[in-house]
Design an enzyme around this catalytic site. Structure first.
Site, PDB file in Angstrom:
ATOM      1  CB  CYS A 105      -6.441  -0.314   5.723  1.00 18.57           C
ATOM      2  SG  CYS A 105      -4.762  -1.047   5.541  1.00 18.57           S
ATOM      3  CB  CYS A 112      -1.788   1.616   6.289  1.00 20.27           C
ATOM      4  SG  CYS A 112      -1.477   1.167   4.476  1.00 20.27           S
ATOM      5  CG  HIS A 158      -1.794  -1.110   1.160  1.00 20.20           C
ATOM      6  ND1 HIS A 158      -2.850  -0.849   2.361  1.00 20.20           N
ATOM      7  CD2 HIS A 158      -2.707  -2.478   0.539  1.00 20.20           C
ATOM      8  CE1 HIS A 158      -3.456  -2.287   2.253  1.00 20.20           C
ATOM      9  NE2 HIS A 158      -3.464  -2.592   0.788  1.00 20.20           N
ATOM     10  CD  GLU A 181      -1.669   4.066   2.967  1.00 23.71           C
ATOM     11  OE1 GLU A 181      -1.352   3.657   1.964  1.00 23.71           O
ATOM     12  OE2 GLU A 181      -3.109   4.207   3.506  1.00 23.71           O
TER      13      GLU A 181
END
Length: 156
Positions: free
Chosen positions: A90, A93, A60, A62
């Site tokens: 999420c 993260c 992801h 992040e």
């Protein structure tokens, strides 16, 4: 949107840079989420989603930005750094943000389905959370939501 590289972001606006990274992810046919990490007003890392390209469910924006910033800083802690991201993180993260000890989290669109900050598990509100950043959500929310809505509508 093709050839977004011609549209360089305002480097003094971290959220604009995060959206630039989201558009780059979109061009790679990834879910268009972008993130940047800032220390003392300077961007030290940036990333867009790469889960498909890396064949890695943890890639992801992040997490990638945190990994790059930690390498840049030479530390697993990013105290004093701020994260700007185009979508509410999420739970995975959010945990990475906590473990990295990021000072502030700025995000654009909320994510009622998969978010882990204001929705879902609300990671930072849990008693098991060791560090919670200051949180500022809804920055350019309609832009972030529109980009994601367009992406997923095109796939239906």
């Amino acid at each position: 949107m093709k050839n977004h590289a011609a549209m360089r972001p305002n480097e003094s606006d971290p959220m604009s840079c995060a959206f630039f990274e989201a558009r780059a992810a979109l061009e790679r046919d990834e879910v268009p989420v972008g993130a940047v990490i800032v220390r003392a007003g300077a961007i030290i890392s940036r990333a867009g989603n790469q889960t498909l390209g890396d064949k890695d469910p943890t890639a992801h924006a992040e997490v990638l930005a945190i990994r790059r910033a930690c390498r840049e800083e030479g530390s697993e802690r990013l105290s004093g750094c701020d994260l700007y991201v185009t979508l509410e993180p999420c739970a995975m993260c959010a945990a990475a943000i906590s473990f990295a000890r990021l000072r502030r989290l700025y995000f654009a669109a909320p994510d009622p389905k998969s978010g882990g900050v204001e929705h879902g598990p609300r990671f930072f509100a849990q008693t098991t959370c060791h560090h919670a950043p200051e949180i500022y959500g809804g920055i350019r929310a309609s832009e972030g939501a529109g980009m994601l809505t367009s992406f997923f509508m095109a796939r239906r």
